[in-house]
Design an enzyme around this catalytic site. Structure first.
Site, PDB file in Angstrom:
ATOM      1  N   GLY A   9       4.396 -18.398 -44.238  1.00  0.00           N
ATOM      2  CA  GLY A   9       4.501 -17.085 -43.600  1.00  0.00           C
ATOM      3  C   GLY A   9       5.168 -17.274 -42.246  1.00  0.00           C
ATOM      4  O   GLY A   9       6.166 -18.006 -42.121  1.00  0.00           O
ATOM      5  N   GLY A  12       4.411 -21.180 -40.856  1.00  0.00           N
ATOM      6  CA  GLY A  12       4.910 -22.200 -41.785  1.00  0.00           C
ATOM      7  C   GLY A  12       6.426 -22.174 -41.862  1.00  0.00           C
ATOM      8  O   GLY A  12       7.090 -23.225 -41.848  1.00  0.00           O
ATOM      9  N   ASN A 103      -5.484 -21.876 -36.918  1.00  0.00           N
ATOM     10  CA  ASN A 103      -6.570 -21.476 -36.032  1.00  0.00           C
ATOM     11  C   ASN A 103      -7.878 -21.482 -36.804  1.00  0.00           C
ATOM     12  O   ASN A 103      -7.878 -21.458 -38.030  1.00  0.00           O
ATOM     13  CB  ASN A 103      -6.327 -20.054 -35.502  1.00  0.00           C
ATOM     14  CG  ASN A 103      -5.258 -20.024 -34.426  1.00  0.00           C
ATOM     15  OD1 ASN A 103      -5.084 -20.991 -33.690  1.00  0.00           O
ATOM     16  ND2 ASN A 103      -4.548 -18.918 -34.336  1.00  0.00           N
ATOM     17  N   LYS A 185      -9.228 -24.035 -28.392  1.00  0.00           N
ATOM     18  CA  LYS A 185      -8.448 -22.871 -28.841  1.00  0.00           C
ATOM     19  C   LYS A 185      -9.361 -21.859 -29.536  1.00  0.00           C
ATOM     20  O   LYS A 185      -9.182 -20.655 -29.405  1.00  0.00           O
ATOM     21  CB  LYS A 185      -7.321 -23.322 -29.775  1.00  0.00           C
ATOM     22  CG  LYS A 185      -6.405 -22.173 -30.123  1.00  0.00           C
ATOM     23  CD  LYS A 185      -5.012 -22.564 -30.464  1.00  0.00           C
ATOM     24  CE  LYS A 185      -4.136 -21.321 -30.656  1.00  0.00           C
ATOM     25  NZ  LYS A 185      -3.072 -21.538 -31.632  1.00  0.00           N
ATOM     26  N   ASN A 203      -3.923  -7.658 -25.341  1.00  0.00           N
ATOM     27  CA  ASN A 203      -4.706  -8.782 -24.799  1.00  0.00           C
ATOM     28  C   ASN A 203      -5.067  -8.558 -23.323  1.00  0.00           C
ATOM     29  O   ASN A 203      -6.212  -8.750 -22.912  1.00  0.00           O
ATOM     30  CB  ASN A 203      -3.914 -10.090 -24.910  1.00  0.00           C
ATOM     31  CG  ASN A 203      -3.766 -10.567 -26.342  1.00  0.00           C
ATOM     32  OD1 ASN A 203      -4.180  -9.868 -27.271  1.00  0.00           O
ATOM     33  ND2 ASN A 203      -3.174 -11.730 -26.540  1.00  0.00           N
ATOM     34  N   ASN A 253       0.736  -8.866 -25.397  1.00  0.00           N
ATOM     35  CA  ASN A 253       0.651  -9.189 -26.844  1.00  0.00           C
ATOM     36  C   ASN A 253      -0.404  -8.358 -27.547  1.00  0.00           C
ATOM     37  O   ASN A 253      -1.461  -8.068 -26.990  1.00  0.00           O
ATOM     38  CB  ASN A 253       0.261 -10.661 -27.050  1.00  0.00           C
ATOM     39  CG  ASN A 253       1.388 -11.599 -26.695  1.00  0.00           C
ATOM     40  OD1 ASN A 253       2.385 -11.193 -26.110  1.00  0.00           O
ATOM     41  ND2 ASN A 253       1.218 -12.863 -27.025  1.00  0.00           N
TER      42      ASN A 253
HETATM   43  P1  NAD Z   1       0.883 -15.597 -42.432  1.00  0.00           P
HETATM   44  O1  NAD Z   1      -0.031 -14.619 -43.085  1.00  0.00           O
HETATM   45  O2  NAD Z   1       2.144 -15.103 -41.803  1.00  0.00           O
HETATM   46  O3  NAD Z   1       1.295 -16.717 -43.491  1.00  0.00           O
HETATM   47  C1  NAD Z   1       0.407 -17.257 -44.445  1.00  0.00           C
HETATM   48  C2  NAD Z   1       1.194 -17.418 -45.735  1.00  0.00           C
HETATM   49  O4  NAD Z   1       0.391 -18.124 -46.683  1.00  0.00           O
HETATM   50  C3  NAD Z   1       1.569 -16.085 -46.400  1.00  0.00           C
HETATM   51  O5  NAD Z   1       2.980 -15.987 -46.502  1.00  0.00           O
HETATM   52  C4  NAD Z   1       0.900 -16.157 -47.785  1.00  0.00           C
HETATM   53  O6  NAD Z   1       1.686 -15.572 -48.816  1.00  0.00           O
HETATM   54  C5  NAD Z   1       0.761 -17.660 -47.965  1.00  0.00           C
HETATM   55  N1  NAD Z   1      -0.248 -18.078 -48.949  1.00  0.00           N
HETATM   56  C6  NAD Z   1      -1.479 -17.559 -49.209  1.00  0.00           C
HETATM   57  N2  NAD Z   1      -2.090 -18.284 -50.175  1.00  0.00           N
HETATM   58  C7  NAD Z   1      -1.245 -19.287 -50.527  1.00  0.00           C
HETATM   59  C8  NAD Z   1      -1.324 -20.359 -51.449  1.00  0.00           C
HETATM   60  N3  NAD Z   1      -2.403 -20.550 -52.227  1.00  0.00           N
HETATM   61  N4  NAD Z   1      -0.261 -21.213 -51.554  1.00  0.00           N
HETATM   62  C9  NAD Z   1       0.841 -21.015 -50.793  1.00  0.00           C
HETATM   63  N5  NAD Z   1       0.978 -20.006 -49.890  1.00  0.00           N
HETATM   64  C10 NAD Z   1      -0.058 -19.160 -49.753  1.00  0.00           C
HETATM   65  O7  NAD Z   1      -0.012 -16.394 -41.377  1.00  0.00           O
HETATM   66  P2  NAD Z   1       0.446 -17.078 -40.001  1.00  0.00           P
HETATM   67  O8  NAD Z   1       0.475 -16.054 -38.931  1.00  0.00           O
HETATM   68  O9  NAD Z   1       1.627 -17.935 -40.246  1.00  0.00           O
HETATM   69  O10 NAD Z   1      -0.844 -17.984 -39.703  1.00  0.00           O
HETATM   70  C11 NAD Z   1      -1.150 -19.163 -40.451  1.00  0.00           C
HETATM   71  C12 NAD Z   1      -2.220 -19.935 -39.701  1.00  0.00           C
HETATM   72  O11 NAD Z   1      -1.700 -20.328 -38.413  1.00  0.00           O
HETATM   73  C13 NAD Z   1      -3.475 -19.122 -39.387  1.00  0.00           C
HETATM   74  O12 NAD Z   1      -4.587 -19.967 -39.384  1.00  0.00           O
HETATM   75  C14 NAD Z   1      -3.225 -18.601 -37.969  1.00  0.00           C
HETATM   76  O13 NAD Z   1      -4.397 -18.291 -37.278  1.00  0.00           O
HETATM   77  C15 NAD Z   1      -2.504 -19.809 -37.372  1.00  0.00           C
HETATM   78  N6  NAD Z   1      -1.629 -19.538 -36.219  1.00  0.00           N
HETATM   79  C16 NAD Z   1      -0.823 -18.437 -36.219  1.00  0.00           C
HETATM   80  C17 NAD Z   1       0.026 -18.238 -35.141  1.00  0.00           C
HETATM   81  C18 NAD Z   1       0.986 -17.074 -35.111  1.00  0.00           C
HETATM   82  O14 NAD Z   1       1.581 -16.808 -34.047  1.00  0.00           O
HETATM   83  N7  NAD Z   1       1.234 -16.390 -36.202  1.00  0.00           N
HETATM   84  C19 NAD Z   1       0.020 -19.131 -34.060  1.00  0.00           C
HETATM   85  C20 NAD Z   1      -0.815 -20.267 -34.129  1.00  0.00           C
HETATM   86  C21 NAD Z   1      -1.650 -20.455 -35.220  1.00  0.00           C
END
Ligand code: NAD
Length: 314
Positions: A9, A12, A103, A185, A203, A253
């Site tokens: 997402g 990633g 997180n 965090k 925030n 934010n």
């Molecule tokens: P997101 O929802 O954008 O992405 C998650 C992805 O995982 C989705 O695209 C979903 O389709 C996919 N998914 C779900 N089940 C799956 C599976 N079984 N196999 C493969 N893919 C699968 O989430 P995000 O915002 O990228 O956050 C991901 C993690 O990172 C969370 O723990 C979040 O708290 C943390 N995080 C996010 C940010 C941010 O700015 N977005 C910053 C730091 C940490």
């Protein structure tokens, strides 16, 4: 480094694109079909400020088409970690490093249970990203990434991951207190995410109102006591001041939990305030504020779910 990113997402895709841009063989793995198709057909578009670039990289819906990897990065939401790791078993050998920068509490432990004999590296990142549509993300903010071995001393493989991240433009450091960092965090998320979501505020507004300041003080105070009871060494001395400082620094934010609640998506509350309540319960530390905050977020989730069901049946 042959790398697979499970959960491509916002974050990633962002981290995968940096590593691919630096010449690594990267495959994004995500269950979201339109996103995967768009990336394969047109590349991943990344917006940053007023600029936009496209990175070419491979994406798949099902990791069973891939072989063993040097590095597997888990970036699903915490509630998907266990299943996502189990379904990617063919990517792991005893030489694979599995990295989580997610997180919330418990991701490294879930990976350890589900992936078996791999080297688990955990950490935190200050990068921020949002999905704008299939094959399209916004890099909302850049910052430091800190990694380290989840259980035990850092190894040369942690160094390798760190230096590859740095070479690919992801500023990365190594720490020997990963539990402290993850909890550090976590406390920030405990004090900011659910309160912005419940109150529907930015925030920075949490520092403006007497009531939100009091709620933040209660939630973070309890979490600090749970961390102390667990023997966690936080990376700062004054947790409340730290959380207030982050709320100030990220003032404009809208937190990810606020966005999730508004869009009717499940939140990571069970792994944030819910995890504080669960750990507190185990350690004999009272956590009434975190319990109530967790239930309030769940009530918002249930309300959105009901609205969705009513809409789809009418
Ligand atoms: P997101 O929802 O954008 O992405 C998650 C992805 O995982 C989705 O695209 C979903 O389709 C996919 N998914 C779900 N089940 C799956 C599976 N079984 N196999 C493969 N893919 C699968 O989430 P995000 O915002 O990228 O956050 C991901 C993690 O990172 C969370 O723990 C979040 O708290 C943390 N995080 C996010 C940010 C941010 O700015 N977005 C910053 C730091 C940490």
């Amino acid at each position: 480094m042959k790398t697979a990113v499970i959960g491509a997402g916002a974050m990633g895709s962002l981290i995968g694109a940096h590593l691919a841009d630096g010449g690594n063989e990267v495959t994004l793995v995500d269950v979201w079909k339109e996103h995967v198709d768009e990336i394969n057909e047109k590349g991943l578009r990344i917006e940053k400020g007023s600029e936009e670039k496209t990175v070419c990289l491979k994406a798949v819906n099902d990791s069973s088409v891939l072989g063993p990897q040097d590095l597997v990065i888990i970036f699903v939401k915490s509630y998907h970690t266990e299943n996502a790791v189990k379904s990617a078993a063919n990517l792991f050998t005893e030489d694979t490093v599995v990295l989580t920068l997610q997180n919330g509490l418990g991701n490294a432990e879930m990976i350890s249970r589900a992936a078996g004999n791999v080297e688990i590296v955990a950490g935190t990142t200050s990068h921020g990203a949002t999905v704008l549509g299939p094959g399209f993300i916004r890099h909302a903010g850049a910052g430091e990434t800190i990694i380290g071995k989840f259980d035990g001393e850092n190894t040369p493989r942690v160094e390798e991951v760190s230096s590859e991240f740095n070479r690919c433009g992801l500023e990365t450091k190594i720490s020997d207190n990963i539990a402290g960092l993850v909890w550090g965090k976590l406390l920030v998320n405990v004090g900011i995410n659910p309160l912005t979501a419940i109150c529907g505020v930015y925030n920075g507004e949490l520092n403006e109102f007497e009531s939100t300041q009091k709620l933040m003080e209660m939630a973070v105070g309890e979490a600090e006591k749970v961390a102390a009871a667990k023997g966690i060494e936080l990376p700062y001395t004054d947790a409340l001041e730290k959380v207030k400082g982050v709320a100030r620094a990220t003032g404009p934010n809208r937190s990810s939990m606020l966005q999730d609640v508004e869009r009717g998506r499940r939140t990571e509350i069970d792994y944030i305030n819910g995890a504080i309540a669960a750990e507190g319960n185990k350690l004999g530390v009272d956590t009434p504020a975190n319990q109530v905050i967790t239930l309030l977020i769940k009530a918002l989730e249930e309300k959105k779910e009901k609205e969705k069901n009513v809409k789809s049946s009418s």
